[in-house]
Structure formats: C-alpha cells, structure tokens
Design a protein around this motif. Structure first.
Motif, PDB file in Angstrom:
ATOM      1  N   UNK A   1      12.760   9.531  10.461  1.00  0.00           N
ATOM      2  CA  UNK A   1      13.518  10.702  10.041  1.00  0.00           C
ATOM      3  C   UNK A   1      13.345  11.059   8.575  1.00  0.00           C
ATOM      4  N   UNK A   2      14.415  11.623   8.016  1.00  0.00           N
ATOM      5  CA  UNK A   2      14.412  12.080   6.626  1.00  0.00           C
ATOM      6  C   UNK A   2      14.112  10.934   5.657  1.00  0.00           C
ATOM      7  N   UNK A   3      14.603   9.747   5.986  1.00  0.00           N
ATOM      8  CA  UNK A   3      14.349   8.588   5.119  1.00  0.00           C
ATOM      9  C   UNK A   3      12.857   8.275   5.078  1.00  0.00           C
ATOM     10  N   UNK A   4      12.176   8.420   6.200  1.00  0.00           N
ATOM     11  CA  UNK A   4      10.727   8.197   6.239  1.00  0.00           C
ATOM     12  C   UNK A   4      10.031   9.153   5.270  1.00  0.00           C
ATOM     13  N   UNK A   5      10.452  10.413   5.271  1.00  0.00           N
ATOM     14  CA  UNK A   5       9.861  11.407   4.368  1.00  0.00           C
ATOM     15  C   UNK A   5      10.182  11.088   2.908  1.00  0.00           C
ATOM     16  N   UNK A   6      11.413  10.662   2.630  1.00  0.00           N
ATOM     17  CA  UNK A   6      11.813  10.302   1.269  1.00  0.00           C
ATOM     18  C   UNK A   6      10.995   9.121   0.762  1.00  0.00           C
ATOM     19  N   UNK A   7      10.817   8.108   1.598  1.00  0.00           N
ATOM     20  CA  UNK A   7      10.014   6.949   1.205  1.00  0.00           C
ATOM     21  C   UNK A   7       8.571   7.358   0.924  1.00  0.00           C
ATOM     22  N   UNK A   8       8.009   8.192   1.797  1.00  0.00           N
ATOM     23  CA  UNK A   8       6.618   8.620   1.613  1.00  0.00           C
ATOM     24  C   UNK A   8       6.444   9.377   0.300  1.00  0.00           C
ATOM     25  N   UNK A   9       7.458  10.132  -0.111  1.00  0.00           N
ATOM     26  CA  UNK A   9       7.371  10.907  -1.344  1.00  0.00           C
ATOM     27  C   UNK A   9       7.573  10.066  -2.600  1.00  0.00           C
TER      28      UNK A   9
ATOM     29  N   UNK B   1       0.854  -1.187   0.000  1.00  0.00           N
ATOM     30  CA  UNK B   1       0.000   0.000   0.000  1.00  0.00           C
ATOM     31  C   UNK B   1       0.888   1.235   0.000  1.00  0.00           C
ATOM     32  N   UNK B   2       0.265   2.404  -0.063  1.00  0.00           N
ATOM     33  CA  UNK B   2       1.002   3.661   0.042  1.00  0.00           C
ATOM     34  C   UNK B   2       1.672   3.730   1.412  1.00  0.00           C
ATOM     35  N   UNK B   3       2.755   4.453   1.500  1.00  0.00           N
ATOM     36  CA  UNK B   3       3.456   4.652   2.773  1.00  0.00           C
ATOM     37  C   UNK B   3       2.614   5.576   3.650  1.00  0.00           C
ATOM     38  N   UNK B   4       2.415   5.194   4.905  1.00  0.00           N
ATOM     39  CA  UNK B   4       1.738   6.065   5.871  1.00  0.00           C
ATOM     40  C   UNK B   4       2.814   6.857   6.604  1.00  0.00           C
ATOM     41  N   UNK B   5       2.700   8.182   6.551  1.00  0.00           N
ATOM     42  CA  UNK B   5       3.675   9.051   7.201  1.00  0.00           C
ATOM     43  C   UNK B   5       2.986   9.798   8.326  1.00  0.00           C
ATOM     44  N   UNK B   6       3.596   9.790   9.491  1.00  0.00           N
ATOM     45  CA  UNK B   6       3.102  10.561  10.629  1.00  0.00           C
ATOM     46  C   UNK B   6       4.307  11.166  11.327  1.00  0.00           C
ATOM     47  N   UNK B   7       4.043  12.036  12.266  1.00  0.00           N
ATOM     48  CA  UNK B   7       5.117  12.662  13.029  1.00  0.00           C
ATOM     49  C   UNK B   7       4.877  12.408  14.505  1.00  0.00           C
ATOM     50  N   UNK B   8       5.938  12.050  15.207  1.00  0.00           N
ATOM     51  CA  UNK B   8       5.840  11.808  16.640  1.00  0.00           C
ATOM     52  C   UNK B   8       5.666  13.135  17.365  1.00  0.00           C
TER      53      UNK B   8
END
Length: 143
Positions: A56-64, A13-20
């Motif tokens: 971190x930044x990798x999470x954001x890169x994956x989500x994009x 599925x699409x990557x789910x991105x959230x922020x702690x």
C-alpha cells in the motif's frame, strides 16, 4: 498465531516497487542485521539477512525515501518462504511482512529534507489468501 520480530539494520539495496494486478503497491527490500560474539579469534561478526515486504501507501513511501544502506527499525510478522534454485535445490529464506517501521538515523530524502516516518507507521494485515500478499520473486541465497 504468528511470530512478530523487530530488526534494526541497514537496507541491502534500493527498494523494489511493483504493483499487483489489483493495483496494490508492493515494496520489497533486504535488511541486514549484525550480531557479535566473542570467540577464540576475538570478536566475530555475523550478518543475518531478512527480506522485507510492505504493501500500500507505506510501500510507496519506503520506495521514495529508503536507499541502500538506510538504517531502519522494522517490525512485522516473521515467515519462511521456500523456493527452488535454478538447479532445482530447495531453499528457504526469512521474510518479514512489515507492520511498522522507523528511520533509525535521521534519514534524508533526495532533496535533503528529513524523511517522513510517522510515529511508527502501522500497517493493516494483508488478507491471508489475498494473491496480492504473495511475492513472486525468490530470495537471494546469500544469507
């Protein structure tokens, strides 16, 4: 000591991105890996599902850059996360805390450009008792 795994598969599925609460990006997505064996009925395919968590930044890169069906090679620490179903039944699922990844098929971003995947990207280990490293959502029980 932890177990390190490498999984080559497709995202489910699409990557789910959230922020702690501390502002750390946390990305989660399932990845499916197929295995085959010959049986009495011929070649039998089995699909194994793993939940992947990145920070971190990798999470954001994956989500994009990662979409459902993206072919990835992920490497990370293997863990098992227990949880309860709505009916109160105990379950456990495999979880990979991402340490590195590579696009396995020349994935494209939304604008048609080659998705960036550094020489595989290495991630820092989350602190063992850091509340940001705990993912609060349960696993799908469709393994």
């Amino acid at each position: 000591m932890s177990t390190t795994v490498s999984i080559l598969g497709n995202t489910g599925r699409e990557v789910k991105l959230r922020y702690s609460e501390k502002g750390t990006a946390v990305a989660t997505f399932p990845i499916a890996s197929n295995s085959y064996k010959n049986g009495a009925e011929g070649r039998v395919k089995t699909t194994h599902w793993y939940n992947v968590t990145a920070f971190g930044k990798v999470a954001e890169t994956l989500a994009a850059n990662v979409r459902k069906g993206t072919h990835l090679l992920v490497q990370g620490r293997l863990g098992f996360k227990p949880w309860l179903t709505k009916e109160g039944q105990p379950r456990a699922g495999a979880e990979v805390i991402l340490q590195s990844y590579e696009f396995a098929d020349g994935a494209k971003t939304d604008n048609g450009q080659e998705a960036e995947s550094p020489e595989p990207e290495m991630l820092p280990e989350p602190a063992p008792n850091d509340e940001d490293s705990a993912v609060a959502e349960p696993f799908d029980d469709q393994f």
